[in-house]
Motif scaffolding. Structure first.
Motif, mmCIF file in Angstrom:
data_model
loop_
_atom_site.group_PDB
_atom_site.id
_atom_site.type_symbol
_atom_site.label_atom_id
_atom_site.label_comp_id
_atom_site.label_asym_id
_atom_site.label_seq_id
_atom_site.Cartn_x
_atom_site.Cartn_y
_atom_site.Cartn_z
ATOM 1 N N GLY A 21 0.781 -1.229 0.000
ATOM 2 C CA GLY A 21 0.000 0.000 0.000
ATOM 3 C C GLY A 21 0.815 1.282 0.000
ATOM 4 N N LEU A 22 2.123 1.186 -0.172
ATOM 5 C CA LEU A 22 2.979 2.372 -0.154
ATOM 6 C C LEU A 22 2.751 3.216 -1.399
ATOM 7 C CD1 LEU A 22 5.328 3.831 1.331
ATOM 8 C CD2 LEU A 22 6.891 2.496 -0.095
ATOM 9 N N THR A 23 2.691 4.516 -1.227
ATOM 10 C CA THR A 23 2.633 5.455 -2.343
ATOM 11 C C THR A 23 3.904 6.283 -2.333
ATOM 12 O OG1 THR A 23 0.223 5.603 -2.317
ATOM 13 C CG2 THR A 23 1.408 7.441 -3.337
ATOM 14 N N ILE A 24 4.557 6.359 -3.493
ATOM 15 C CA ILE A 24 5.724 7.230 -3.666
ATOM 16 C C ILE A 24 5.349 8.193 -4.770
ATOM 17 C CG2 ILE A 24 8.168 7.374 -4.270
ATOM 18 C CD1 ILE A 24 8.378 4.433 -3.354
ATOM 19 N N LYS A 25 5.356 9.491 -4.451
ATOM 20 C CA LYS A 25 4.888 10.462 -5.439
ATOM 21 C C LYS A 25 5.689 11.753 -5.382
ATOM 22 C CE LYS A 25 1.402 12.750 -2.628
ATOM 23 N NZ LYS A 25 0.097 13.370 -2.680
ATOM 24 N N GLY A 26 5.622 12.467 -6.504
ATOM 25 C CA GLY A 26 6.182 13.799 -6.541
ATOM 26 C C GLY A 26 5.280 14.734 -5.741
ATOM 27 N N ALA A 27 5.859 15.766 -5.160
ATOM 28 C CA ALA A 27 5.089 16.728 -4.373
ATOM 29 C C ALA A 27 4.007 17.366 -5.241
ATOM 30 C CB ALA A 27 6.009 17.797 -3.801
ATOM 31 N N ASP A 28 2.871 17.670 -4.638
ATOM 32 C CA ASP A 28 1.756 18.291 -5.361
ATOM 33 C C ASP A 28 2.227 19.541 -6.088
ATOM 34 O OD1 ASP A 28 0.017 16.341 -4.477
ATOM 35 O OD2 ASP A 28 -0.722 17.533 -2.784
ATOM 36 N N GLY A 29 1.823 19.652 -7.351
ATOM 37 C CA GLY A 29 2.159 20.818 -8.148
ATOM 38 C C GLY A 29 3.555 20.784 -8.750
ATOM 39 N N THR A 30 4.297 19.695 -8.536
ATOM 40 C CA THR A 30 5.655 19.586 -9.058
ATOM 41 C C THR A 30 5.628 18.913 -10.421
ATOM 42 O OG1 THR A 30 6.492 19.359 -6.808
ATOM 43 C CG2 THR A 30 7.972 18.707 -8.564
ATOM 44 N N ASP A 31 6.398 19.425 -11.349
ATOM 45 C CA ASP A 31 6.542 18.827 -12.678
ATOM 46 C C ASP A 31 7.194 17.457 -12.519
ATOM 47 O OD1 ASP A 31 7.371 18.061 -15.236
ATOM 48 O OD2 ASP A 31 8.106 20.057 -15.769
ATOM 49 N N SER A 32 6.518 16.406 -13.012
ATOM 50 C CA SER A 32 7.025 15.041 -12.829
ATOM 51 C C SER A 32 8.390 14.815 -13.471
ATOM 52 C CB SER A 32 6.022 14.022 -13.364
ATOM 53 O OG SER A 32 5.843 14.190 -14.750
ATOM 54 N N SER A 33 8.749 15.624 -14.454
ATOM 55 C CA SER A 33 10.064 15.470 -15.080
ATOM 56 C C SER A 33 11.187 16.017 -14.201
ATOM 57 C CB SER A 33 10.098 16.157 -16.450
ATOM 58 O OG SER A 33 10.050 17.564 -16.298
ATOM 59 N N LYS A 34 10.819 16.718 -13.128
ATOM 60 C CA LYS A 34 11.824 17.304 -12.234
ATOM 61 C C LYS A 34 11.919 16.580 -10.895
ATOM 62 C CE LYS A 34 11.605 21.729 -14.484
ATOM 63 N NZ LYS A 34 11.377 23.143 -14.397
ATOM 64 N N VAL A 35 11.196 15.468 -10.780
ATOM 65 C CA VAL A 35 11.294 14.598 -9.609
ATOM 66 C C VAL A 35 11.799 13.262 -10.142
ATOM 67 C CG1 VAL A 35 10.072 13.499 -7.705
ATOM 68 C CG2 VAL A 35 9.345 15.760 -8.498
ATOM 69 N N ILE A 36 13.093 13.006 -9.948
ATOM 70 C CA ILE A 36 13.741 11.892 -10.630
ATOM 71 C C ILE A 36 14.306 10.886 -9.626
ATOM 72 C CG2 ILE A 36 15.612 11.239 -12.212
ATOM 73 C CD1 ILE A 36 15.378 14.232 -13.246
ATOM 74 N N ILE A 37 13.885 9.642 -9.771
ATOM 75 C CA ILE A 37 14.515 8.541 -9.057
ATOM 76 C C ILE A 37 15.472 7.919 -10.058
ATOM 77 C CG2 ILE A 37 14.219 6.298 -7.956
ATOM 78 C CD1 ILE A 37 11.418 7.205 -7.088
ATOM 79 N N ASP A 38 16.760 8.027 -9.788
ATOM 80 C CA ASP A 38 17.791 7.544 -10.702
ATOM 81 C C ASP A 38 18.445 6.306 -10.105
ATOM 82 O OD1 ASP A 38 19.819 7.142 -12.523
ATOM 83 O OD2 ASP A 38 20.945 8.927 -11.947
ATOM 84 N N ALA A 39 18.114 5.139 -10.659
ATOM 85 C CA ALA A 39 18.709 3.892 -10.177
ATOM 86 C C ALA A 39 20.167 3.798 -10.590
ATOM 87 C CB ALA A 39 17.928 2.697 -10.700
ATOM 88 N N SER A 40 20.575 4.675 -11.505
ATOM 89 C CA SER A 40 21.950 4.704 -11.997
ATOM 90 C C SER A 40 22.294 3.343 -12.597
ATOM 91 C CB SER A 40 22.896 5.118 -10.869
ATOM 92 O OG SER A 40 24.200 5.301 -11.346
ATOM 93 N N THR A 41 23.482 2.832 -12.341
ATOM 94 C CA THR A 41 23.887 1.529 -12.888
ATOM 95 C C THR A 41 23.548 0.392 -11.934
ATOM 96 O OG1 THR A 41 26.092 1.775 -11.949
ATOM 97 C CG2 THR A 41 25.781 2.534 -14.220
ATOM 98 N N TYR A 42 22.851 0.706 -10.846
ATOM 99 C CA TYR A 42 22.540 -0.286 -9.822
ATOM 100 C C TYR A 42 21.192 -0.950 -10.094
ATOM 101 C CZ TYR A 42 26.352 2.127 -7.599
ATOM 102 O OH TYR A 42 27.567 2.682 -7.343
ATOM 103 N N SER A 43 21.002 -2.124 -9.485
ATOM 104 C CA SER A 43 19.736 -2.830 -9.664
ATOM 105 C C SER A 43 19.356 -3.569 -8.392
ATOM 106 C CB SER A 43 19.833 -3.823 -10.827
ATOM 107 O OG SER A 43 20.733 -4.869 -10.502
#
Length: 160
Positions: free
Chosen positions: A78-100
């Motif tokens: 039931g966890l929700t992970i979201k960008g802050a309200d009113g934030t452009d989704s292209s500016k909230v970035i989860i970068d896994a980089s080269t990791y997995s």
């Protein structure tokens, strides 16, 4: 007298140089808040580790980069992970980089009813078997339990 001026100038330059990295690092991260628990975190892995069922983690504008394998595993139902309200989704970035996670995905969702919303997720793992995001439960046998529900809404998935 010249020595004091020289020493003063040198100390001033050293202080300015010492401040530059702090400003660079501060610009690269945003605020991570568990709205349900009213807590803030320094890193996304810390927030994921502390999350409880049905919590909402909000990410402010910024980039949240993994620094090791297995950090972006979501195991909380039931966890929700979201960008802050009113934030452009292209500016909230989860970068896994080269990791997995488990050599399968940059972000691995292993729980039901997880929502990813209003953000961008990137992965640059140099392995054709690694997805940017994967919803699956990992088990030790062939009888893997299935994810019954999950939501991805207003999310851009991108191999970097």
């Amino acid at each position: 007298m010249k020595r004091k001026k020289w020493l003063s100038a040198l100390l001033s330059v050293a202080m300015v140089i010492a401040l530059i990295p702090a400003a660079v690092f501060a610009a690269g991260t945003g605020t991570i808040t568990n709205e349900t628990q009213n807590k803030t975190y320094d890193t996304l892995p810390e927030a994921l580790q502390d999350a409880q069922e049905n919590d909402t983690i909000t990410l402010a504008e910024g980039t949240y980069t993994a620094t090791a394998n297995e950090q972006l595993r979501i195991k909380t139902k039931g966890l929700t992970i979201k960008g802050a309200d009113g934030t452009d989704s292209s500016k909230v970035i989860i970068d896994a980089s080269t990791y997995s996670v488990s050599g399968q995905a940059g972000v691995m969702v292993e729980a039901d009813d997880v929502t990813l919303e209003g953000l961008t997720i990137t992965s640059s793992a140099d392995n054709g078997n690694v997805s940017t995001v994967k919803f699956t439960k990992i088990a030790d046998s062939m009888d893997n339990p299935l994810i019954t529900a999950g939501t991805i809404k207003n999310v851009t998935l991108s191999p970097a």
